[in-house]
Design an enzyme around this catalytic site. Structure first.
Site, mmCIF file in Angstrom:
data_model
loop_
_atom_site.group_PDB
_atom_site.id
_atom_site.type_symbol
_atom_site.label_atom_id
_atom_site.label_comp_id
_atom_site.label_asym_id
_atom_site.label_seq_id
_atom_site.Cartn_x
_atom_site.Cartn_y
_atom_site.Cartn_z
ATOM 1 N N GLY A 65 70.837 109.845 35.463
ATOM 2 C CA GLY A 65 71.611 110.820 34.713
ATOM 3 C C GLY A 65 73.099 110.534 34.725
ATOM 4 O O GLY A 65 73.551 109.413 34.537
ATOM 5 N N SER A 66 73.885 111.566 34.993
ATOM 6 C CA SER A 66 75.308 111.568 34.707
ATOM 7 C C SER A 66 76.130 110.634 35.582
ATOM 8 O O SER A 66 75.904 110.499 36.788
ATOM 9 C CB SER A 66 75.850 112.993 34.866
ATOM 10 O OG SER A 66 77.240 113.020 34.682
ATOM 11 N N CYS A 67 77.167 110.047 34.951
ATOM 12 C CA CYS A 67 78.151 109.221 35.671
ATOM 13 C C CYS A 67 78.976 110.057 36.646
ATOM 14 O O CYS A 67 79.609 109.500 37.554
ATOM 15 C CB CYS A 67 79.093 108.549 34.669
ATOM 16 S SG CYS A 67 78.265 107.494 33.455
#
Length: 592
Positions: A65-67
């Site tokens: 998922g997210s950075c």
């Protein structure tokens, strides 16, 4: 002394720690999946939901998922709610970078160990673990010995790495361009070493995700860079921040969030970044061209840049993005190289009927979970001609459940117009055949709400495009929103003005929509979402996944047309899209 098992691996960050083992065989996104203030796992789709990480040895295959996961882990290290150690099956750059930045800025750390898939499976069922640099010891109960962790010296220099450096690199590393550039270069080289890069590459532009406020540590990091004289060396855009900078007071946001979140945006502007504040930088006129070497963070933007634009970037962690922007140099590794852009998984789709716009985010969500960190090639959409907005929705949902920075769709995405071009000659490639019944399972996962009532309709995750505004205006024309429903759209400032000039906003505002710029639904909460609201509806696969954990509401997921209908009636129809209905007919009556 209790029975123990010893496993060895590669130390990504040196150190020693022990604690109760918290094991899961599913990757975890720290952003949207872990509360940065408490360490609770809030991803309600994850097997560790409700567990607290503090003081435990966390064993997961990798992040996903997210950075912004790096920023969340840095916050947890700063505030004392971090795991005691991380044990991974695969190297994870996002989580490792969070630890490295905490070392640099706060002089606090935790050990990170990668042990491979086979050894990782042996951790299942363990009760207690001890990590010492390259070794993890597994116990069936807490050991009774007098073991104490010996602090490893925190390594903040980059003088012993075997990477080819130019004269300019040496000057940056030697501090000739200031303290901020020197520290940034040290961090870039630490990551390059961990990634196995032998050289660096010039980048032409950057997109910074670290401007999202995850807590006091994120603001302290940015202000420290400013105090050290940080200035970006390449054109740099900024991701969505955590508030609408111009209207957060008007929207009723608590100053405890509004002030530091706005100040964080200002800090990155002080480094020379452009005022863009969008999670969809590919909609700006600065979007990169095919083959361009860039450094973008924000998971959906990375996937779109690589897959749809044919540009070249890794899924850069927050804070590594600004370090590369300050130096103009990135590790020459991963999707910057031709060989790393090849498909490792082939996805074959079933026969499909007439598709609506809910199909692409659902498919991206499902394929992301199948892919893990592998780059997939999707077969079966050659004649469908998905729009850029369809690919945007697919990519955002794919990036939510996958760690891969790239996908290929045969006959659609630029590098797979001829799918043979993304297959490595002679390489074995895994094949997954998707059935409609499989997609039905993902549909149910995204549709977590049971109450048909709809209180809030959430649009614009990722940020709305001009085409989406045009589509929404057509759906809203001549209709009226139910007075008890909030319909809110997030978008970038540039696209908002384009939609205004095109005449779309007049129709949408007459319908009763609320327009929010600068921030995105992954950061929005109360009071934009009314405190009494219990159920949301969205056409975003990404937000349907994250919302139950981020804002504690159940979600209806459906097409944009269904979302507008629900905004008018305050009720979700519960209708399956036509293309998915055959799957329901194949199920037994007990499951329909």
């Amino acid at each position: 002394m209790p029975r123990s098992t010893f496993l060895t691996g590669r130390s990504l960050v040196a150190g020693a720690a022990q604690g109760a083992l918290l094991f899961a065989d599913v990757g975890l996104s720290f952003w949207g999946g872990v509360d940065s203030a408490t360490g609770e796992v809030i991803d309600r789709h994850h097997p560790l939901s409700g567990e607290y990480l503090a003081g435990r040895v966390l064993a997961i295959p990798s992040g996903r998922g997210s950075c912004t996961g790096s920023s969340v882990l840095m916050e947890l290290i700063s505030n004392g709610h971090a795991p005691a150690a991380l044990v991974l099956a695969e190297p994870d750059e996002i989580l490792t970078l969070g630890v490295l930045v905490a070392q640099t800025i706060f002089e606090r750390s935790l050990p990170v160990l990668c042990i491979g898939q086979e050894a990782f499976a042996a951790l299942r069922g363990g009760a207690f673990a001890r990590v010492e640099d390259t070794t993890v010891s597994l116990f069936d109960q807490p050991p009774g010995d007098a073991w104490q962790a010996i602090d490893s010296p925190l390594r903040t220099d980059a003088t012993h790495i075997s990477i080819e450096l130019t004269e300019r690199d040496q000057a940056l590393l030697g501090g000739e361009h200031g303290k901020a550039a020197q520290v940034a270069m040290q961090i870039v080289l630490r990551m390059a070493e961990l990634q196995g890069a032998r050289s660096l590459v010039d980048v032409t532009q950057a997109h910074i995700d670290g401007c999202i406020y995850t807590g006091p540590a994120s603001l302290r990091f940015a202000r420290q860079l400013v105090q050290w004289g940080a200035k970006v060396r390449v054109p740099t855009t900024l991701n969505s921040i955590s508030v609408d900078q111009r209207r957060w007071r008007e929207l009723g946001v608590d100053p405890a969030l509004g002030e530091p979140a706005s100040a964080l945006g200002d800090a990155y502007m002080a480094m020379g970044a452009q005022l863009s504040y969008t999670c969809a930088p590919y909609l700006l006129d600065t979007a990169p061209k095919a083959g361009e070497q860039i450094v973008w963070a924000e998971s959906n933007a990375v996937v779109y840049a690589n897959s749809v634009l044919g540009a070249r970037t890794l899924k850069y962690p927050d804070y590594l993005d600004i370090c590369i922007a300050l130096t103009g140099r990135a590790p020459l590794i991963g999707c910057h190289l031709d060989a790393q852009r090849k498909a490792r998984l082939q996805i074959e789709l079933p026969a499909l009927g007439e598709l609506d716009d809910a199909f692409y985010p659902l498919l991206g969500y499902h394929i992301g979970a199948l892919a893990g960190s592998r780059v997939p090639l999707v077969l079966g959409l050659e004649k469908r001609k998905p729009s850029l907005d369809d690919l945007k929705a697919f990519g955002a949902a794919f990036a939510t459940t996958s760690a891969a920075p790239l996908f290929h769709i045969a006959g659609v995405t630029p590098e797979a117009i001829d799918p043979a071009q993304v297959l490595e000659a002679g390489a074995r490639i895994a094949v997954e055949k998707i059935r409609l019944q499989d997609l039905m399972l993902s549909w149910r996962e995204l549709n977590s709400a049971r109450d048909p009532r709809v209180d809030v309709v959430s649009l614009g995750n990722p940020h709305f495009s001009l085409g989406e505004f045009a589509h929404l205006a057509r759906l809203c024309r001549g209709r009226n929103k139910h007075p008890d429903v909030v319909l809110a759209i997030t978008c970038g400032r540039a696209v908002l003005e384009q939609a205004r000039e095109a005449g779309h906003l007049a129709v949408i505002e007459a319908f009763g929509a609320t327009l929010v710029t600068d921030t995105c639904w992954c950061m929005l909460g109360e009071p934009v979402i009314p405190p009494a609201a219990t159920t949301l509806m969205t056409n975003s696969g990404k937000y349907a996944h994250y919302a139950p954990g981020l804002v504690g509401r159940k979600v209806h997921f459906a097409s944009l047309a269904e979302c507008v209908d629900a905004a008018c009636s305050a009720t979700a129809s519960g209708r399956l899209p036509a293309w998915l209905q055959p799957a329901a007919q194949l199920e037994s009556p007990a499951h329909v």
